[in-house]
Design an enzyme around this catalytic site. Structure first.
Site: not given
Ligand code: MIC
Ligand code: SF4
Length: 644
Positions: A119, A64-65, A536, A379, A534
């Site tokens: 995630d 999905d990313h 990550r 976010r 995140s």
């Molecule tokens: C996000 O919302 O910051 C992400 C991208 O979903 C991350 C995961 C990632 O960095 O791959 C998260 O929330 O953990």
């Molecule tokens: Fe995707 Fe993270 Fe955004 Fe949710 S918060 S839509 S998991 S990038």
């Protein structure tokens, strides 16, 4: 003594330790989820453990990313994930099937179970009465290998909801109110358990909005009871058999109890650039808006998009506004396509995006310069949208739609209509054809690895003497988006640590990579809540790869601290927080007798050679974490343990 909901679930999953605040516990994991941007690393780590098949009840890999296929990288990663999962007993949700948290809620979240996801918004599934925790990929890899998950027993906070939400006030406003009260670091080490009469009035998708954004409080997770509403939702998803009733005991005890009077709330929004900078929509009204983005794993449900369609019916959006709408899943997309709501959205002027993270993670739709973007996401960290100096506000779909119509920040209560009421459909459209089960003959599956997938770098055991310079000093609340940005440019490099490391800290110090290379590594100094946001693990893997031996801060966000330990980077905190202001970028630091000191005591002494002074730091590691660091990371630790 009565038990609360969190204790009830943890108790049935407890492998070791006692459910006493701050005690180390190990819990069994029923389900795991990964998404593509963290998944490739998690599966490479799982592979390194040499286990033929996952040992969880259910594991799934979502895509999905990394959906923008501007080069071969993302498509290659998708192929890797599809073939890897087929071989190792993991389900695979194809690109197009939707955003991990939305799909998981619809199809797999189960009351009473424990889910670990790579995630940070995994707690979204807490809406279904499960303990769902966001972690780094390596923790998911180990859970898939049948290992328990280790954590300090969190504080359980009861959030008692009283009364009823006024018209045009949404569940998003409940969690924004909590963010206003607690800030982005107020939830660290806590589980927020929702209760009280107000909970009964919230549907599962409304609960999910709250549970999802609990991650922004820094909380370990958020959980709701499993009640009649849960049953109704599961029945409509054709999953009646997954329901069990789960409520706290009448005399349940909590570490803290707080109350929210729902009828006192009004439409709220988080101002740029932090989810806790909350103000009322009233205060912001009138500011020009150029972009509105509805969607993400927050507020992209059938109910959210139906509400938006009801408001937009027969109207056109303001000429100055670009409106994007992302259905959270194929189920949502197909349902609004079939019932005509999609046509209303298109006719109003919306740009419909595929079911994916998209604008939320800077995968397209970067807003224009000097312009306000209103988003229903979770976010709004600086620059995350892809535009430097961006001005992203977070709000409910009601507020976002009102802004799209007016071309300025607008209060939905002034729309001159009744708020939409969207009843629960007796049956959602169920079609799991994009969810592929694992192969029946795994030995026949050949894993496809494109050239973007590079082997996982590892470090050796922790050295006894480390020295180097402070390459970078940063302030409070540094997010993992600051440490290692996402976005269309960097995300495709998630399977390639040497390549992604070039972007480490680039938003804060464009020459970081060059400096780290020239100096052969060193130290980073931070403030409070370092590494929020995140999950990550690349934000720990890349520093390790560039030779960063330790981070020195006032405090850490939970997931990032674990990720640092997992990859052998010391997460140290100043004994005296004033030291944080004394230490300077460029100072040369030395730690001697590191291994023996770590084993002996919680305190370490660092020699600041430049300032000719000793700085005391604490590591706060438990025995297991210390052993992981001494081994040079979690994978080394597990492999050593399996050999002996
Ligand atoms: C996000 O919302 O910051 C992400 C991208 O979903 C991350 C995961 C990632 O960095 O791959 C998260 O929330 O953990
Ligand atoms: Fe995707 Fe993270 Fe955004 Fe949710 S918060 S839509 S998991 S990038």
């Amino acid at each position: 003594m009565g038990k609360n909901l969190a204790q009830k679930i943890l108790e049935t999953h407890l492998i070791s330790g006692r459910l006493i605040l701050d005690h180390d516990i190990a819990i069994a994991i029923d389900q795991t989820l990964t998404q593509d941007a963290t998944g490739t690393m998690a599966y490479l780590q799982f592979e390194a453990l040499g286990i033929p098949e996952v040992r969880t009840k259910f594991s799934i890999s979502y895509v999905d990313h990394n959906m923008l296929q501007a080069g071969f990288e993302n498509a290659d990663d998708h192929r890797f994930l599809q073939t890897f999962t087929a071989k190792y007993g993991i389900f695979f949700s194809k690109p197009g099937n939707g955003i991990c948290h939305q799909v998981h809620l619809e199809r797999f979240a189960k009351p009473g179970e424990v889910l670990l996801g790579s995630d940070s918004h995994t707690p979204n599934a807490g809406a279904m009465g499960m303990i769902a925790i966001g972690v780094g990929g390596l923790d998911v890899a180990l859970a898939m290998a049948g290992e328990p998950f280790y954590i300090k027993m969190p504080e359980i906070v009861l959030v008692k909801l009283k009364g009823k939400l006024p018209p045009w006030v949404a569940s998003k406003d409940i969690i924004l109110e909590l963010l206003r009260r607690f800030t982005v670091r107020g939830g660290v080490g806590k589980i927020f358990e929702f209760g009280g009469p107000g909970v009964r009035l919230l549907s599962i998708p409304e609960r999910a909005t709250i549970a999802n954004l609990g991650a922004e409080l820094g909380a370990t997770t958020t959980i709701f009871p499993s009640d009649e509403n849960t049953l109704e939702f599961l029945k409509a998803q054709g999953r009646r058999k997954d329901w069990v009733s789960l409520e706290p005991d009448k005399d349940a005890e909590y570490d803290q109890v707080i109350g929210i009077d729902l009828h006192e709330l009004e439409p709220l929004m988080a101002q740029p650039s932090s989810p806790d900078k909350v103000s009322t929509v009233r205060e912001e009204t009138g500011k020009a808006v150029k972009q509105v983005c509805i969607g993400s794993c927050n507020n992209s449900s059938y109910f959210d998009l139906m509400s938006v369609a009801k408001i937009l019916k027969g109207k056109k959006i303001h000429p100055d506004v670009n409106l994007t709408i992302t259905p959270g899943s194929k189920q949502v997309f197909e349902m609004i396509a079939r019932n005509g709501a999609l046509a209303i959205l298109i006719s109003a002027g919306a740009r419909i995006l595929e079911s994916a993270c998209g604008p939320c993670i800077g995968m397209g739709q970067a807003p224009p310069s000097d312009a306000i973007s209103i988003r229903t996401m979770n976010r709004n960290f600086p620059g995350r949208s892809g535009t430097p100096e961006d001005q992203v506000y977070l709000a409910s779909p009601y507020v976002a739609t009102a802004c799209a119509l007016k071309g300025s920040i607008a209060d939905p209560r002034r729309l001159g209509m009744k708020p939409p009421r969207i009843p629960m459909p007796p049956k959602f459209l169920i079609d799991d054809s994009l969810i592929l089960p694992p192969a029946s003959k795994p030995e026949k599956v050949v894993i496809e690895r494109g050239p973007n997938i590079k082997p996982l770098p590892l470090r050796g055991p922790l050295e006894d003497f480390i020295e180097g310079s402070v390459i970078l000093k940063v302030g409070d609340n540094i997010t993992t988006d600051h440490i290692l940005p996402a976005g269309a440019r960097v995300l495709p490099l998630r399977s390639n640590i040497p390549a992604i490391s070039k972007h480490l800290f680039e938003r804060l110090e464009p020459h970081f990579f060059k400096k780290a290379r020239e100096l052969g590594g060193g130290f980073v100094v931070g403030g409070e809540n370092y590494g929020q946001g995140s999950s990550r693990e690349h934000a720990a893997l890349a520093p390790m790869y560039l030779g960063i031996k330790a981070i020195l801060t006032k405090s850490y966000a939970r997931i990032h601290r674990s990720n640092l330990i997992n990859f052998g980077v010391l997460p140290l905190t100043f004994k005296n927080p004033d030291e944080g202001s004394r230490i300077q970028q460029g100072d040369h630091l030395r730690i001697s007798h590191l291994r023996s000191s770590l084993e002996r005591d919680d305190l370490l002494q660092i020699e600041n050679v430049t300032q000719k002074r000793i700085v005391e730091v604490s590591h706060g590691l438990n025995t297991r974490e210390r052993e992981i660091l001494l081994a040079g990371g979690l994978l080394n630790f597990i492999r050593e343990r399996r050999k002996s």
